[in-house]
Design an enzyme around this catalytic site. Sequence first.
Site, PDB file in Angstrom:
ATOM      1  CD  GLU A 338      -2.439   1.900   0.890  1.00  0.00           C
ATOM      2  OE1 GLU A 338      -3.337   1.217   0.351  1.00  0.00           O
ATOM      3  OE2 GLU A 338      -2.309   3.119   0.701  1.00  0.00           O
ATOM      4  CB  CYS A 413     -14.540   1.251  -6.494  1.00  0.00           C
ATOM      5  SG  CYS A 413     -12.999   2.118  -6.796  1.00  0.00           S
TER       6      CYS A 413
HETATM    7  N1  SAH Z   1      -8.227  -2.891   0.126  1.00  0.00           N
HETATM    8  C1  SAH Z   1      -8.470  -1.772   0.999  1.00  0.00           C
HETATM    9  C2  SAH Z   1      -8.240  -0.401   0.360  1.00  0.00           C
HETATM   10  C3  SAH Z   1      -8.739  -0.185  -1.042  1.00  0.00           C
HETATM   11  S1  SAH Z   1      -8.724   1.488  -1.560  1.00  0.00           S
HETATM   12  C4  SAH Z   1      -9.865  -1.868   1.593  1.00  0.00           C
HETATM   13  O1  SAH Z   1     -10.703  -2.580   1.087  1.00  0.00           O
HETATM   14  O2  SAH Z   1     -10.102  -1.230   2.613  1.00  0.00           O
HETATM   15  C5  SAH Z   1      -7.309   1.564  -2.607  1.00  0.00           C
HETATM   16  C6  SAH Z   1      -6.014   1.760  -1.864  1.00  0.00           C
HETATM   17  O3  SAH Z   1      -4.951   1.819  -2.804  1.00  0.00           O
HETATM   18  C7  SAH Z   1      -5.915   3.035  -1.047  1.00  0.00           C
HETATM   19  O4  SAH Z   1      -5.603   2.690   0.278  1.00  0.00           O
HETATM   20  C8  SAH Z   1      -4.769   3.823  -1.713  1.00  0.00           C
HETATM   21  O5  SAH Z   1      -3.992   4.541  -0.782  1.00  0.00           O
HETATM   22  C9  SAH Z   1      -3.962   2.722  -2.336  1.00  0.00           C
HETATM   23  N2  SAH Z   1      -3.122   3.067  -3.487  1.00  0.00           N
HETATM   24  C10 SAH Z   1      -3.335   3.983  -4.448  1.00  0.00           C
HETATM   25  N3  SAH Z   1      -2.388   3.913  -5.400  1.00  0.00           N
HETATM   26  C11 SAH Z   1      -1.529   2.920  -5.047  1.00  0.00           C
HETATM   27  C12 SAH Z   1      -0.353   2.357  -5.638  1.00  0.00           C
HETATM   28  N4  SAH Z   1       0.113   2.809  -6.783  1.00  0.00           N
HETATM   29  N5  SAH Z   1       0.238   1.338  -5.006  1.00  0.00           N
HETATM   30  C13 SAH Z   1      -0.245   0.856  -3.833  1.00  0.00           C
HETATM   31  N6  SAH Z   1      -1.347   1.353  -3.234  1.00  0.00           N
HETATM   32  C14 SAH Z   1      -1.984   2.377  -3.827  1.00  0.00           C
END
Ligand code: SAH
Length: 457
Positions: A338, A413
């Site tokens: 993340e 989403c």
């Molecule tokens: N799976 C989690 C969060 C999903 S939201 C849940 O269900 O609660 C998508 C997440 O991707 C966010 O936390 C955002 O910070 C992260 N994110 C965005 N771009 C990213 C990247 N390039 N690499 C890793 N994480 C990323």
Amino acid sequence: MSKTIPVQKNDYIEAVFEDLTHDGAGVAKVDGYPIFVQGGLPEEKAKIKVIKTNKGYAIGKLIEILERSHFRVDIAKQDAHKYGGCQIEHISYEGQLKYKENMVRQVLTRIGKLEDVKVHTILGMEHPWHYRNKAQVPVGEKDGKLIAGFFKQRTHEIVDTNESLIQLPEINEAVQTVKEICSELRIPAYQEESHKGVIRHIMARYGKTTGELMVVLVTRTGEIPFKEKLVEQIIASLPQVKSIVHNVNSKRTNVILGDKTKLLWGNEVIYDYIGDVKFAISARSFYQVNPDQTKVLYEKALEYADLSGEENVIDAYCGIGTISLFLAQKARKVFGVEIVPEAIEDAKRNAELNGITNAEFAVGEAETVIPKWYKEGNNADVLVVDPPRKGCDERLLNTIIEMRPKKVVYVSCNPATLARDLRILEDGGYKTVEVQPVDMFPQTTHVECCALIELIK
Ligand code: SAH
């Protein structure tokens, strides 16, 4: 399509809506030229006023419905309910589900060129109201009185309201109570134009399974007048409150939270469960807003992962480790990645909280960290991705194709980027086995999907 635009600004026309856009507007056509009208529904005949014309499409306003769709429902106070973007609350829930499921099918075919993909019936809610566990309500002043509610669509004008139909009753009650206390104590509301005043937002979060409530007061100033009285009265009026937090945001900005967070009373976090997994939620952490449907979605992801206990799993875009910890219960080991460092700290804390020792978390871009793991010889049997709306980075998809995990579970989403990414995986030797849409956000146009993708030998 004809070159000349068949309607002009301020024209009144009669037309039949044929379709809905991805943001819930009705689409009527004149000689093939589309007119987008908020509030119009397929098969309805209506009187429309043309507001604006562009080369490829026009925007219209709904004046009168002449023939009504059986999916239309009456809304008592249409404006007052447009809270938090309930774009499709004028459609019956049955109609909303049909709209979302159709949208997923159409997008997978049109963008993903996935002709024969199996899309299941969307999983909806039994009671599609009062589901949100979080509110962030802007505070302002009108005629010398403190008001709080929501921004009128496309404006910065606050509409004073106490009831949101999509928030949990505990959240509505918390916001209303805090608003009344602030008003009685005459704590000045923030005034956006002059950048004066104190209280900018009232935020509330609620752990539905634990009954724990968090109140966050976002202010422009570093101090809150009558702070002790305010805290005392919140505790006395809201027995479920476990945490009262003060966040300072002194900037001229639309961003809600500022950088400084101080605990005023109670715990720094509240707790909630998804299934058997316990999560600590702080004022700043990302946490899914529909707890009932989150469980439905994660159970589907777990079912698709089909773990026996022997697998190494990678959870890309893992946030605070929600999906990772859910999967860790059935996997040999889970590696979460993340980009937000605070989220990874939360993820590690959440693992500890649950006594889960087979989950590891790393900070970084999924598209950088996962290729690095692969080069170091760390592969995965199952790879889960849950990216933001823009979908997966192409470098990550190419790495997946090189790594060849047996299964990919894609939580999405945004059906459009899901479709695009599925096409890339299919071209790289994978097959989309099935897609399950889940309605996480009733009354809005958003739709969540969980897809199972398998490696073809
Ligand atoms: N799976 C989690 C969060 C999903 S939201 C849940 O269900 O609660 C998508 C997440 O991707 C966010 O936390 C955002 O910070 C992260 N994110 C965005 N771009 C990213 C990247 N390039 N690499 C890793 N994480 C990323």
